[in-house]
Design a protein around this motif. Structure first.
Motif, PDB file in Angstrom:
ATOM      1  N   UNK A 116    -104.236  59.414 127.306  1.00 46.85           N
ATOM      2  CA  UNK A 116    -104.364  60.841 127.624  1.00 46.85           C
ATOM      3  C   UNK A 116    -105.697  61.300 127.056  1.00 46.85           C
ATOM      4  N   UNK A 117    -106.503  61.926 127.921  1.00 48.32           N
ATOM      5  CA  UNK A 117    -107.805  62.444 127.499  1.00 48.32           C
ATOM      6  C   UNK A 117    -107.924  63.864 128.041  1.00 48.32           C
ATOM      7  N   UNK A 118    -107.507  64.836 127.216  1.00 46.72           N
ATOM      8  CA  UNK A 118    -107.526  66.232 127.661  1.00 46.72           C
ATOM      9  C   UNK A 118    -106.555  66.439 128.821  1.00 46.72           C
ATOM     10  N   UNK A 119    -107.086  66.865 129.970  1.00 55.81           N
ATOM     11  CA  UNK A 119    -106.251  67.088 131.153  1.00 55.81           C
ATOM     12  C   UNK A 119    -106.157  65.856 132.048  1.00 55.81           C
ATOM     13  N   UNK A 120    -106.721  64.754 131.622  1.00 51.75           N
ATOM     14  CA  UNK A 120    -106.681  63.523 132.416  1.00 51.75           C
ATOM     15  C   UNK A 120    -105.725  62.524 131.774  1.00 51.75           C
ATOM     16  N   UNK A 121    -104.862  61.970 132.607  1.00 50.59           N
ATOM     17  CA  UNK A 121    -103.883  60.995 132.141  1.00 50.59           C
ATOM     18  C   UNK A 121    -104.095  59.707 132.935  1.00 50.59           C
ATOM     19  N   UNK A 122    -104.293  58.599 132.227  1.00 53.07           N
ATOM     20  CA  UNK A 122    -104.425  57.303 132.886  1.00 53.07           C
ATOM     21  C   UNK A 122    -103.039  56.674 132.942  1.00 53.07           C
ATOM     22  N   UNK A 123    -102.611  56.331 134.173  1.00 47.67           N
ATOM     23  CA  UNK A 123    -101.283  55.765 134.383  1.00 47.67           C
ATOM     24  C   UNK A 123    -101.388  54.414 135.073  1.00 47.67           C
ATOM     25  N   UNK A 124    -100.334  53.636 134.889  1.00 45.07           N
ATOM     26  CA  UNK A 124    -100.226  52.315 135.511  1.00 45.07           C
ATOM     27  C   UNK A 124     -98.958  52.325 136.354  1.00 45.07           C
ATOM     28  N   UNK A 125     -99.089  52.100 137.661  1.00 44.07           N
ATOM     29  CA  UNK A 125     -97.915  52.082 138.536  1.00 44.07           C
ATOM     30  C   UNK A 125     -97.450  50.661 138.855  1.00 44.07           C
ATOM     31  N   UNK A 126     -98.035  49.662 138.178  1.00 43.02           N
ATOM     32  CA  UNK A 126     -97.481  48.313 138.262  1.00 43.02           C
ATOM     33  C   UNK A 126     -96.096  48.342 137.621  1.00 43.02           C
ATOM     34  N   UNK A 127     -95.185  47.503 138.083  1.00 42.60           N
ATOM     35  CA  UNK A 127     -93.909  47.361 137.389  1.00 42.60           C
ATOM     36  C   UNK A 127     -94.230  46.901 135.971  1.00 42.60           C
ATOM     37  N   UNK A 128     -93.496  47.389 134.959  1.00 42.98           N
ATOM     38  CA  UNK A 128     -93.797  46.980 133.577  1.00 42.98           C
ATOM     39  C   UNK A 128     -93.766  45.465 133.359  1.00 42.98           C
ATOM     40  N   UNK A 129     -93.055  44.720 134.186  1.00 41.61           N
ATOM     41  CA  UNK A 129     -93.014  43.261 134.029  1.00 41.61           C
ATOM     42  C   UNK A 129     -93.901  42.529 135.032  1.00 41.61           C
ATOM     43  N   UNK A 130     -94.739  43.261 135.771  1.00 45.61           N
ATOM     44  CA  UNK A 130     -95.679  42.614 136.690  1.00 45.61           C
ATOM     45  C   UNK A 130     -96.616  41.719 135.882  1.00 45.61           C
ATOM     46  N   UNK A 131     -96.866  40.544 136.396  1.00 47.90           N
ATOM     47  CA  UNK A 131     -97.750  39.594 135.717  1.00 47.90           C
ATOM     48  C   UNK A 131     -97.061  38.756 134.664  1.00 47.90           C
ATOM     49  N   UNK A 132     -95.776  38.974 134.428  1.00 50.74           N
ATOM     50  CA  UNK A 132     -95.038  38.234 133.400  1.00 50.74           C
ATOM     51  C   UNK A 132     -94.235  37.086 134.011  1.00 50.74           C
ATOM     52  N   UNK A 133     -94.231  35.963 133.310  1.00 51.64           N
ATOM     53  CA  UNK A 133     -93.329  34.868 133.637  1.00 51.64           C
ATOM     54  C   UNK A 133     -92.022  35.163 132.921  1.00 51.64           C
ATOM     55  N   UNK A 134     -90.918  35.103 133.656  1.00 46.83           N
ATOM     56  CA  UNK A 134     -89.613  35.464 133.104  1.00 46.83           C
ATOM     57  C   UNK A 134     -88.684  34.258 133.097  1.00 46.83           C
ATOM     58  N   UNK A 135     -87.823  34.228 132.105  1.00 47.92           N
ATOM     59  CA  UNK A 135     -86.815  33.167 132.031  1.00 47.92           C
ATOM     60  C   UNK A 135     -85.436  33.812 131.922  1.00 47.92           C
ATOM     61  N   UNK A 136     -84.537  33.378 132.792  1.00 45.26           N
ATOM     62  CA  UNK A 136     -83.136  33.818 132.771  1.00 45.26           C
ATOM     63  C   UNK A 136     -82.271  32.655 132.325  1.00 45.26           C
ATOM     64  N   UNK A 137     -81.436  32.881 131.326  1.00 50.56           N
ATOM     65  CA  UNK A 137     -80.361  31.967 130.953  1.00 50.56           C
ATOM     66  C   UNK A 137     -79.108  32.601 131.548  1.00 50.56           C
ATOM     67  N   UNK A 138     -78.440  31.894 132.460  1.00 50.76           N
ATOM     68  CA  UNK A 138     -77.359  32.483 133.234  1.00 50.76           C
ATOM     69  C   UNK A 138     -76.080  31.677 133.066  1.00 50.76           C
ATOM     70  N   UNK A 139     -74.955  32.387 132.971  1.00 51.83           N
ATOM     71  CA  UNK A 139     -73.624  31.778 132.940  1.00 51.83           C
ATOM     72  C   UNK A 139     -72.807  32.465 134.037  1.00 51.83           C
ATOM     73  N   UNK A 140     -72.398  31.696 135.060  1.00 55.27           N
ATOM     74  CA  UNK A 140     -71.634  32.255 136.178  1.00 55.27           C
ATOM     75  C   UNK A 140     -70.184  32.420 135.735  1.00 55.27           C
ATOM     76  N   UNK A 141     -69.694  33.667 135.772  1.00 52.11           N
ATOM     77  CA  UNK A 141     -68.346  33.989 135.317  1.00 52.11           C
ATOM     78  C   UNK A 141     -67.327  34.057 136.450  1.00 52.11           C
ATOM     79  N   UNK A 142     -67.744  34.583 137.608  1.00 52.36           N
ATOM     80  CA  UNK A 142     -66.797  34.762 138.709  1.00 52.36           C
ATOM     81  C   UNK A 142     -67.555  34.816 140.029  1.00 52.36           C
ATOM     82  N   UNK A 143     -66.893  34.339 141.077  1.00 50.00           N
ATOM     83  CA  UNK A 143     -67.410  34.412 142.442  1.00 50.00           C
ATOM     84  C   UNK A 143     -66.225  34.774 143.324  1.00 50.00           C
ATOM     85  N   UNK A 144     -66.378  35.831 144.140  1.00 47.34           N
ATOM     86  CA  UNK A 144     -65.297  36.229 145.042  1.00 47.34           C
ATOM     87  C   UNK A 144     -65.879  36.758 146.342  1.00 47.34           C
TER      88      UNK A 144
END
Length: 172
Positions: A116-144
């Motif tokens: 924030x610089x006075x009346x000017x605000x610099x914003x980022x509209x990228x998703x907060x996780x854009x550019x990130x490598x993600x890892x999911x550890x998943x346990x399947x509990x149910x399928x119907x």
């Protein structure tokens, strides 16, 4: 029953950000909240890369899925960092790191205040996780099988609902 299109899948997951040195930082853990994720498979309810990895899995299966930025929230686009007027935020309290959801050209988007610089605000509209490598550890509990109402809505519905309304229940 294996995970295929039009099925409701319930799972626990741990989502981590894979850092440049190969270590990970936990971002979200459904186990800690004691609330598993329930989603309708093949209806764009989760990241496509994760959904592809879950295809064919069964109750009890555990897997680790690493998604590159392209398979997760995309690559960072520096053109999505812009300066806007402070007035665009109305009376909202602003500070670097503040996040807001706004309506963008392609639907809802998250906007992060960078500075924030006075009346000017610099914003980022990228998703907060854009550019990130993600890892999911998943346990399947149910399928119907999904109900017709769930297929029509495009997501799982709470038990006892039909067409999005809670059914009358009689106490015996």
């Amino acid at each position: 029953m294996s995970i295929t299109a039009h099925q409701v899948v319930t799972l626990h997951y741990v989502l981590s950000d894979v850092l440049s040195d190969g270590s990970t930082r936990v971002l979200d853990d459904s186990n800690e909240r004691h609330k598993p994720l329930e989603y309708l498979h093949s209806h764009d309810n989760i990241l496509p890369g994760l959904e592809r990895a879950l295809e064919g899995k069964k109750v009890g299966d555990e897997l680790s899925v690493t998604l590159s930025p392209a398979d997760a929230y995309g690559l960072r686009n520096e053109d999505l960092v812009q300066e806007v007027s402070r007035a665009s935020f109305g009376s909202a309290e602003l500070a670097p790191g503040s996040c807001f959801q706004t309506e963008g050209e392609a639907g809802p988007q998250i906007v992060t205040v960078l500075s924030i610089d006075g009346n000017n605000v610099t914003v980022d509209t990228n998703h907060p996780l854009a550019g990130h490598t993600l890892r999911y550890q998943v346990n399947v509990l149910d399928v119907r099988e999904a109900t017709r109402a769930e297929l029509a809505k495009g997501h799982p519905l709470p038990p006892g609902t039909e067409h999005g309304k809670v059914e009358d229940r009689k106490v015996l």
